[in-house]
Design a protein around this motif. Structure first.
Motif, PDB file in Angstrom:
ATOM      1  N   TYR A 135      32.965  56.762  51.078  1.00 44.29           N
ATOM      2  CA  TYR A 135      32.401  55.951  49.854  1.00 44.29           C
ATOM      3  C   TYR A 135      32.391  54.518  50.429  1.00 44.29           C
ATOM      4  CZ  TYR A 135      31.688  53.936  45.223  1.00 44.29           C
ATOM      5  OH  TYR A 135      31.231  53.251  44.096  1.00 44.29           O
ATOM      6  N   PRO A 136      31.326  53.638  49.961  1.00 45.39           N
ATOM      7  CA  PRO A 136      31.623  52.198  50.542  1.00 45.39           C
ATOM      8  C   PRO A 136      32.682  51.722  49.895  1.00 45.39           C
ATOM      9  CG  PRO A 136      29.348  52.855  49.505  1.00 45.39           C
ATOM     10  CD  PRO A 136      30.372  54.142  49.161  1.00 45.39           C
ATOM     11  N   LEU A 137      33.105  50.642  50.563  1.00 44.53           N
ATOM     12  CA  LEU A 137      34.269  49.532  50.384  1.00 44.53           C
ATOM     13  C   LEU A 137      33.862  48.803  49.163  1.00 44.53           C
ATOM     14  CD1 LEU A 137      35.076  47.958  53.760  1.00 44.53           C
ATOM     15  CD2 LEU A 137      36.376  50.043  52.610  1.00 44.53           C
ATOM     16  N   THR A 138      34.597  48.743  48.243  1.00 44.48           N
ATOM     17  CA  THR A 138      34.330  48.020  46.919  1.00 44.48           C
ATOM     18  C   THR A 138      34.255  46.618  47.298  1.00 44.48           C
ATOM     19  OG1 THR A 138      36.791  47.945  46.294  1.00 44.48           O
ATOM     20  CG2 THR A 138      35.256  49.621  45.199  1.00 44.48           C
ATOM     21  N   PRO A 139      33.215  45.977  46.837  1.00 44.35           N
ATOM     22  CA  PRO A 139      33.278  44.344  47.052  1.00 44.35           C
ATOM     23  C   PRO A 139      34.306  43.626  46.723  1.00 44.35           C
ATOM     24  CG  PRO A 139      31.720  44.902  45.428  1.00 44.35           C
ATOM     25  CD  PRO A 139      32.278  46.149  45.772  1.00 44.35           C
ATOM     26  N   THR A 140      34.997  43.997  45.672  1.00 49.49           N
ATOM     27  CA  THR A 140      36.002  42.975  45.109  1.00 49.49           C
ATOM     28  C   THR A 140      37.596  43.924  45.107  1.00 49.49           C
ATOM     29  OG1 THR A 140      36.521  41.245  43.403  1.00 49.49           O
ATOM     30  CG2 THR A 140      35.440  43.507  42.859  1.00 49.49           C
ATOM     31  N   THR A 141      38.446  42.981  44.369  1.00 46.13           N
ATOM     32  CA  THR A 141      39.730  43.325  44.158  1.00 46.13           C
ATOM     33  C   THR A 141      40.314  42.708  43.109  1.00 46.13           C
ATOM     34  OG1 THR A 141      41.981  43.682  45.166  1.00 46.13           O
ATOM     35  CG2 THR A 141      40.768  41.667  45.860  1.00 46.13           C
ATOM     36  N   LEU A 142      41.625  43.219  42.648  1.00 45.30           N
ATOM     37  CA  LEU A 142      42.337  42.436  41.589  1.00 45.30           C
ATOM     38  C   LEU A 142      43.057  41.145  41.975  1.00 45.30           C
ATOM     39  CD1 LEU A 142      43.981  45.215  39.139  1.00 45.30           C
ATOM     40  CD2 LEU A 142      42.026  43.780  38.657  1.00 45.30           C
ATOM     41  N   ARG A 143      43.186  41.171  43.377  1.00 41.58           N
ATOM     42  CA  ARG A 143      44.282  40.304  43.888  1.00 41.58           C
ATOM     43  C   ARG A 143      43.502  38.790  43.851  1.00 41.58           C
ATOM     44  NH1 ARG A 143      45.766  44.484  44.372  1.00 41.58           N
ATOM     45  NH2 ARG A 143      46.508  43.920  42.328  1.00 41.58           N
ATOM     46  N   GLY A 144      44.219  37.859  43.295  1.00 40.61           N
ATOM     47  CA  GLY A 144      43.882  36.581  43.016  1.00 40.61           C
ATOM     48  C   GLY A 144      42.984  36.109  42.050  1.00 40.61           C
ATOM     49  N   ARG A 145      43.048  37.095  41.014  1.00 42.85           N
ATOM     50  CA  ARG A 145      42.410  36.985  39.914  1.00 42.85           C
ATOM     51  C   ARG A 145      43.011  36.134  38.679  1.00 42.85           C
ATOM     52  NH1 ARG A 145      37.148  39.093  38.875  1.00 42.85           N
ATOM     53  NH2 ARG A 145      36.216  40.237  40.809  1.00 42.85           N
ATOM     54  N   THR A 146      42.202  35.603  37.567  1.00 43.40           N
ATOM     55  CA  THR A 146      42.722  34.931  36.535  1.00 43.40           C
ATOM     56  C   THR A 146      42.041  35.782  35.189  1.00 43.40           C
ATOM     57  OG1 THR A 146      43.200  32.882  37.552  1.00 43.40           O
ATOM     58  CG2 THR A 146      42.993  32.776  35.151  1.00 43.40           C
ATOM     59  N   MET A 147      42.931  36.080  34.487  1.00 48.21           N
ATOM     60  CA  MET A 147      42.260  36.817  33.311  1.00 48.21           C
ATOM     61  C   MET A 147      42.476  35.901  32.059  1.00 48.21           C
ATOM     62  SD  MET A 147      43.717  40.096  30.791  1.00 48.21           S
ATOM     63  CE  MET A 147      43.218  41.481  32.224  1.00 48.21           C
ATOM     64  N   GLY A 148      41.307  35.672  31.355  1.00 49.29           N
ATOM     65  CA  GLY A 148      41.418  34.953  30.109  1.00 49.29           C
ATOM     66  C   GLY A 148      41.153  35.853  28.924  1.00 49.29           C
ATOM     67  N   VAL A 149      42.203  35.918  28.037  1.00 40.89           N
ATOM     68  CA  VAL A 149      42.305  36.668  27.083  1.00 40.89           C
ATOM     69  C   VAL A 149      41.967  35.974  25.642  1.00 40.89           C
ATOM     70  CG1 VAL A 149      44.071  37.980  25.317  1.00 40.89           C
ATOM     71  CG2 VAL A 149      44.441  37.885  27.852  1.00 40.89           C
ATOM     72  N   VAL A 150      40.663  36.496  25.100  1.00 39.82           N
ATOM     73  CA  VAL A 150      40.274  35.879  23.984  1.00 39.82           C
ATOM     74  C   VAL A 150      40.712  36.502  22.500  1.00 39.82           C
ATOM     75  CG1 VAL A 150      38.086  35.433  22.742  1.00 39.82           C
ATOM     76  CG2 VAL A 150      38.063  35.692  25.055  1.00 39.82           C
ATOM     77  N   GLY A 151      42.000  35.937  21.967  1.00 43.13           N
ATOM     78  CA  GLY A 151      42.491  36.571  20.954  1.00 43.13           C
ATOM     79  C   GLY A 151      44.001  36.932  21.212  1.00 43.13           C
ATOM     80  N   LEU A 152      44.866  36.070  21.591  1.00 46.85           N
ATOM     81  CA  LEU A 152      46.234  36.372  21.873  1.00 46.85           C
ATOM     82  C   LEU A 152      46.990  36.749  20.696  1.00 46.85           C
ATOM     83  CD1 LEU A 152      47.498  36.346  24.848  1.00 46.85           C
ATOM     84  CD2 LEU A 152      48.599  34.196  24.121  1.00 46.85           C
ATOM     85  N   GLY A 153      46.873  37.861  20.192  1.00 46.88           N
ATOM     86  CA  GLY A 153      47.725  38.456  19.143  1.00 46.88           C
ATOM     87  C   GLY A 153      48.564  39.470  19.682  1.00 46.88           C
ATOM     88  N   ARG A 154      49.015  40.407  18.976  1.00 51.29           N
ATOM     89  CA  ARG A 154      49.869  41.478  19.354  1.00 51.29           C
ATOM     90  C   ARG A 154      49.317  42.300  20.680  1.00 51.29           C
ATOM     91  NH1 ARG A 154      50.683  42.303  13.900  1.00 51.29           N
ATOM     92  NH2 ARG A 154      52.733  42.131  13.019  1.00 51.29           N
ATOM     93  N   ILE A 155      48.199  42.680  20.279  1.00 51.08           N
ATOM     94  CA  ILE A 155      47.171  43.406  21.633  1.00 51.08           C
ATOM     95  C   ILE A 155      47.069  42.550  22.678  1.00 51.08           C
ATOM     96  CG2 ILE A 155      45.211  44.805  22.174  1.00 51.08           C
ATOM     97  CD1 ILE A 155      45.236  45.754  19.340  1.00 51.08           C
ATOM     98  N   GLU A 157      48.614  39.699  23.591  1.00 51.17           N
ATOM     99  CA  GLU A 157      49.965  39.515  24.524  1.00 51.17           C
ATOM    100  C   GLU A 157      50.228  40.762  25.171  1.00 51.17           C
ATOM    101  OE1 GLU A 157      53.094  37.779  22.332  1.00 51.17           O
ATOM    102  OE2 GLU A 157      52.199  35.928  21.783  1.00 51.17           O
ATOM    103  N   ALA A 158      50.196  41.973  24.790  1.00 48.35           N
ATOM    104  CA  ALA A 158      50.406  43.312  25.351  1.00 48.35           C
ATOM    105  C   ALA A 158      49.711  43.277  26.690  1.00 48.35           C
ATOM    106  CB  ALA A 158      50.378  44.427  24.554  1.00 48.35           C
ATOM    107  N   ILE A 159      48.441  43.002  26.545  1.00 48.04           N
ATOM    108  CA  ILE A 159      47.357  43.085  27.727  1.00 48.04           C
ATOM    109  C   ILE A 159      47.847  41.994  28.661  1.00 48.04           C
ATOM    110  CG2 ILE A 159      45.062  42.519  28.515  1.00 48.04           C
ATOM    111  CD1 ILE A 159      44.056  43.801  25.603  1.00 48.04           C
ATOM    112  N   ALA A 160      48.177  40.730  28.337  1.00 49.16           N
ATOM    113  CA  ALA A 160      48.578  39.696  29.124  1.00 49.16           C
ATOM    114  C   ALA A 160      49.824  40.213  29.940  1.00 49.16           C
ATOM    115  CB  ALA A 160      48.781  38.462  28.311  1.00 49.16           C
ATOM    116  N   HIS A 161      50.803  40.698  29.462  1.00 52.82           N
ATOM    117  CA  HIS A 161      52.228  41.123  29.918  1.00 52.82           C
ATOM    118  C   HIS A 161      51.798  42.143  30.996  1.00 52.82           C
ATOM    119  CE1 HIS A 161      54.545  39.955  26.211  1.00 52.82           C
ATOM    120  NE2 HIS A 161      54.183  38.985  26.931  1.00 52.82           N
ATOM    121  N   ARG A 162      50.655  43.189  30.872  1.00 58.43           N
ATOM    122  CA  ARG A 162      50.398  44.259  31.824  1.00 58.43           C
ATOM    123  C   ARG A 162      49.748  43.295  33.017  1.00 58.43           C
ATOM    124  NH1 ARG A 162      51.558  46.613  27.114  1.00 58.43           N
ATOM    125  NH2 ARG A 162      51.764  48.739  27.155  1.00 58.43           N
TER     126      ARG A 162
END
Length: 323
Positions: A135-155, A157-162
């Motif tokens: 299978y071809p190499l995937t062009p990207t990785t999770l390393r070095g990324r920044t996540m923007g959470v739109v709506g930092l409620g209970r869910i 925050e749980a996503i942010a912690h993960r």
């Protein structure tokens, strides 16, 4: 003494009717031959609605003059006009908390699947291509990324912690700044410009309809990933299809859709979108817990006059105790 009468417009998780049995009289409206006739005949008896996805507007509420409470199955309640309910003295409840972890897990699963092309790799294997080539190499990785959470409620925050556990930096956009360590952006466009993963966790409804539009997707950029585990209406699907086709963004992982169960045909045609059939909270333990909270709200209201988890639009009614 007669049991309180609860209307159940449509089928619900098994835990709801099981929990209501013996404590309430339950009208299973979908099982009746003439729902309109049943509503007309029993309108003055119905004091609560246990609801799972049936639209409830002012006209529906006006048919039930004795109604006190609507217990919604789910965190999102955009199909219920909660303001119209409050105007009529009807309290609305939902089921927050019990599904946070399941939905957050789904969001991270979608992210991994999208970034590493895991569904495409599985299809490659099932089609027998691995016998011919790697299978071809995937062009990207999770390393070095920044996540923007739109709506930092209970869910959110749980996503942010993960995300932090995966080594991903986190930022967020909310209507109001929160007392958290994550960087805050006052506008969605500023957040989208600053991150390369945009995760949507805001409620649906008119206020958030097409909040994620072509401009936001362009700001997210060609390495950007969109994850939506909130409501499909928050994303302009036509703009998203264009962004995926034109590689304006790298990919999208979606558990919700604007007109579900209908899915925009353009999303089915592109290979850089991972699509799930709204399964974010769909495990037996979590759905049973959600149903248990529906029952708990009904029991608490009729036993003690106070619901467990009222929605914000019902706050004044609960404080006054005159739901």
């Amino acid at each position: 003494m007669a049991l309180p009468t609860v209307l159940m417009p449509g089928p619900m998780n098994r835990s709801v009717p099981a929990g209501l049995d013996g404590r309430f009289e339950v009208i299973r409206l979908w099982e009746t031959d003439d729902p309109d006739a049943v509503l007309a005949e029993r309108a003055k008896d119905i004091v609560a609605v246990a609801n799972a996805g049936t639209p409830i507007d002012g006209a529906f509420l006006d048919r039930l003059p004795a109604l006190q409470l609507i217990a919604n199955f789910g965190v999102g309640y955009d199909k219920i006009d909660a303001n119209a309910a409050a105007d009529r003295g009807v309290v609305v409840t939902n089921t927050p908390g019990v599904l946070d972890d399941e939905v957050a897990d789904t969001a991270l699963g979608l992210l991994l699947m999208t970034v590493r092309q895991l569904p495409q790799a599985e299809r490659f294997l099932r089609a027998g291509h691995w016998q011919e080539r790697s299978y071809p190499l995937t062009p990207t990785t999770l390393r070095g990324r920044t996540m923007g959470v739109v709506g930092l409620g209970r869910i959110g925050e749980a996503i942010a912690h993960r995300a932090e556990a995966f080594g991903i930096s986190v930022a967020y956009h909310n209507r109001h700044r929160k007392d958290v360590a994550y960087r805050y952006y006052p506008t969605l466009l500023e957040l989208a410009t600053a991150v390369d993963i945009l995760t949507i966790v805001v409620p649906g409804g008119d206020e958030t309809k097409h909040l994620v539009n072509a401009e936001v997707l362009a700001a997210l950029g060609p390495d950007g990933i969109l994850i939506n585990v909130a409501r499909g209406s928050v994303v302009d699907e036509a703009a998203l299809v264009d962004a995926l086709r034109n590689k304006t963004i790298l990919g999208a992982g979606l558990d919700v859709f604007e007109h579900e169960p209908e899915v925009h045909p353009g999303l089915l045609e592109v290979d850089n979108a991972v699509l799930l059939p709204h399964v974010g909270s769909a495990s037996v333990p979590t759905r049973d817990a959600m149903g248990g909270l529906v029952v708990a709200n009904l029991v608490s209201w009729f036993d003690h006059g106070v619901p467990v988890t009222p929605v914000p639009e019902s706050a004044d009614l609960v404080r006054r105790g005159d739901g």
